[in-house]
Design an enzyme around this catalytic site. Structure first.
Site, mmCIF file in Angstrom:
data_model
loop_
_atom_site.group_PDB
_atom_site.id
_atom_site.type_symbol
_atom_site.label_atom_id
_atom_site.label_comp_id
_atom_site.label_asym_id
_atom_site.label_seq_id
_atom_site.Cartn_x
_atom_site.Cartn_y
_atom_site.Cartn_z
ATOM 1 N N HIS A 3 -3.301 6.580 3.819
ATOM 2 C CA HIS A 3 -3.986 5.356 3.407
ATOM 3 C C HIS A 3 -3.363 4.092 3.997
ATOM 4 O O HIS A 3 -4.060 3.246 4.577
ATOM 5 C CB HIS A 3 -3.989 5.281 1.878
ATOM 6 C CG HIS A 3 -4.934 4.290 1.292
ATOM 7 N ND1 HIS A 3 -4.581 2.979 1.055
ATOM 8 C CD2 HIS A 3 -6.218 4.416 0.881
ATOM 9 C CE1 HIS A 3 -5.608 2.336 0.521
ATOM 10 N NE2 HIS A 3 -6.612 3.189 0.395
ATOM 11 N N ASP A 52 0.853 -1.194 0.000
ATOM 12 C CA ASP A 52 0.000 0.000 0.000
ATOM 13 C C ASP A 52 0.885 1.240 0.000
ATOM 14 O O ASP A 52 2.008 1.209 -0.492
ATOM 15 C CB ASP A 52 -0.889 -0.040 1.266
ATOM 16 C CG ASP A 52 -2.192 0.717 1.121
ATOM 17 O OD1 ASP A 52 -2.146 1.955 1.079
ATOM 18 O OD2 ASP A 52 -3.259 0.069 1.063
ATOM 19 N N ALA A 86 -9.066 -6.737 -8.479
ATOM 20 C CA ALA A 86 -10.288 -7.240 -7.855
ATOM 21 C C ALA A 86 -10.962 -8.346 -8.662
ATOM 22 O O ALA A 86 -11.551 -9.265 -8.091
ATOM 23 C CB ALA A 86 -11.273 -6.082 -7.647
ATOM 24 N N SER A 136 -11.341 0.054 0.583
ATOM 25 C CA SER A 136 -9.977 -0.010 1.135
ATOM 26 C C SER A 136 -9.999 -0.289 2.625
ATOM 27 O O SER A 136 -9.036 -0.825 3.184
ATOM 28 C CB SER A 136 -9.236 1.309 0.885
ATOM 29 O OG SER A 136 -8.836 1.433 -0.448
#
Length: 409
Positions: A187, A132, A291, A346
């Site tokens: 994040h 990330d 995804a 997320s």
């Protein structure tokens, strides 16, 4: 045909790589139908993702494609499986706000996390990689949860453990794309806190508060990154012994190398938890990667709301999205000994990563497929609240522990 010719033909069949018709053009994938004009627009024309025949990935530099083929690929052709341009990707933004009217631990209550804690299961012994943005390893709620690399001496400028990365005592950064800001993105720290924040040192309660976090940064401070950097971060996470990799990002339309990297993780028995995305679309129809990869070791996660419905902005799909998890009004850690609330798939993904850590801590001999099966088979499906995901439900740790106990006696 004489005996020598017969033997040569047999040798060519048995040792097919030595007699293959491989060429620099055939291993360089950017002439294939997979690569659209949009993909070419994102290409970094001087950087190349190389997958070697032994499964490793590297990111190499060159002047342009033709010179790279001649100078790099051709001399090592038989050792190279695939090459493609590196690509720029931009991570989806998440909604952030300073306060919330709901309980800070509503998500933990919804998924019945306490049922693990009452059995002494806190994620101990399990490493979860956060592939990330920056993770603040000095944050009081995260510092004790970082999986340190004991083969490395911190901040001495030397690659002590000879893994090719200097000073990766607290994790590693693979960011090569310049950032437009020096302010750290919140994040990665937010994701890490949802997984494993220690509530003894602040307001955030992680799902698996004794799991260990491996920071593997590839997203720059402004949310930008590259496909090659992501692959290197995934590879690093595996090398550090991660059982679970959290991938709370998407936006990679050119996916050949990324899917290959995910398949390597699949062969290594690593569970990968992926955010479904925040575009309110069906990714069965309009795929988003990673995804929409359909791999046995992958769980793709949609976001559930405080009222236990699918959020209006979460991506969905009855085929490629597996479960829902809390993703609205989620309090977690951010850089600078602080915390904030965020919305997004997320945030939902690390709820599942933390759940997987609890399950693996409960049954350390379980496989990634068994952990995935336990999570999928134990979701809460409420009439009128069905989610547009493969299982139709939202995760439930209490039931998942029971299912895993049956799968792994």
């Amino acid at each position: 045909m004489d005996v020598q010719k017969i033997l040569s033909a047999v040798a060519c069949v048995l040792v097919f790589t030595a007699c293959s018709k491989k060429s620099s053009n055939s291993v360089f994938s950017d002439s294939t139908a997979l690569d659209s004009a949009a993909c070419m627009g994102q290409a970094i024309k001087s950087k190349f993702i190389v997958q070697w025949e032994d499964g490793r990935f590297t990111v190499e530099s060159g002047t342009d494609a033709e010179s790279f083929k001649k100078e790099f690929i051709e001399p090592q052709l038989e050792s190279i499986r695939r090459v493609e341009f590196d690509r720029r990707i931009q991570i989806e933004s998440t909604k952030e706000y300073a306060s919330s009217s709901v309980s800070d631990t509503w998500g933990l209550s919804m998924i019945k996390a306490n049922s693990a804690y009452t059995q002494g299961v806190y994620g101990q012994g399990i490493k979860v990689a956060v592939v990330d943005a920056y993770v603040d390893v000095t944050h009081p709620q995260l510092a004790g949860r970082i999986a340190v690399n004991t083969g490395e001496i911190p901040n001495n400028g030397i690659d002590d453990d000879k893994n090719g990365i200097v000073d990766d005592y607290y994790g590693a950064s693979f960011v090569s794309v310049p950032s437009s800001t020096t302010t750290p993105s919140p994040h990665g720290s937010h994701v890490a806190g949802i997984i494993a924040a220690d509530s003894n040192f602040g307001p955030v309660s992680g799902v698996a508060p004794r799991a260990q976090i491996i920071p593997a940064q590839f997203i720059a401070n402004d949310g930008g990154g590259s496909l090659g950097d992501a692959i290197l971060a995934l590879q690093y996470a595996a090398s550090r012994g991660a059982k679970i990799i959290n991938a709370s990002w998407g936006g990679a339309p050119c996916v050949a190398s990324l899917k290959n990297a995910f398949q390597v993780l699949e062969s290594q028995g690593i569970l990968v938890v992926v955010a479904a995305g925040n575009d309110a679309r069906d990714i069965d129809v309009y795929p988003e990667f990673p995804a929409s990869f359909d791999l046995s070791n992958q769980i793709t996660v949609a976001a559930s709301s405080v009222s236990d419905f699918m959020t209006s902005w979460s991506n969905s799909g009855f085929e490629f999205v597996h479960v829902a998890a809390p993703g609205e009004h989620i309090l977690s850690t951010i850089p600078g000994n602080s915390s904030t609330y965020m919305d997004g798939t997320s945030m939902a993904a690390p709820f599942v990563s933390g759940t997987a850590a609890l399950l693996w801590s409960y049954k350390p001999n379980a496989t990634a497929k068994q952990i995935k099966a336990a999570i999928e088979q134990s979701v809460d499906v409420t009439s009128g609240h069905e989610f547009k995901v493969k299982t139709r439900g939202r995760i439930n740790i209490q039931k998942a522990l029971q299912v895993l106990g049956q799968l792994v006696p």
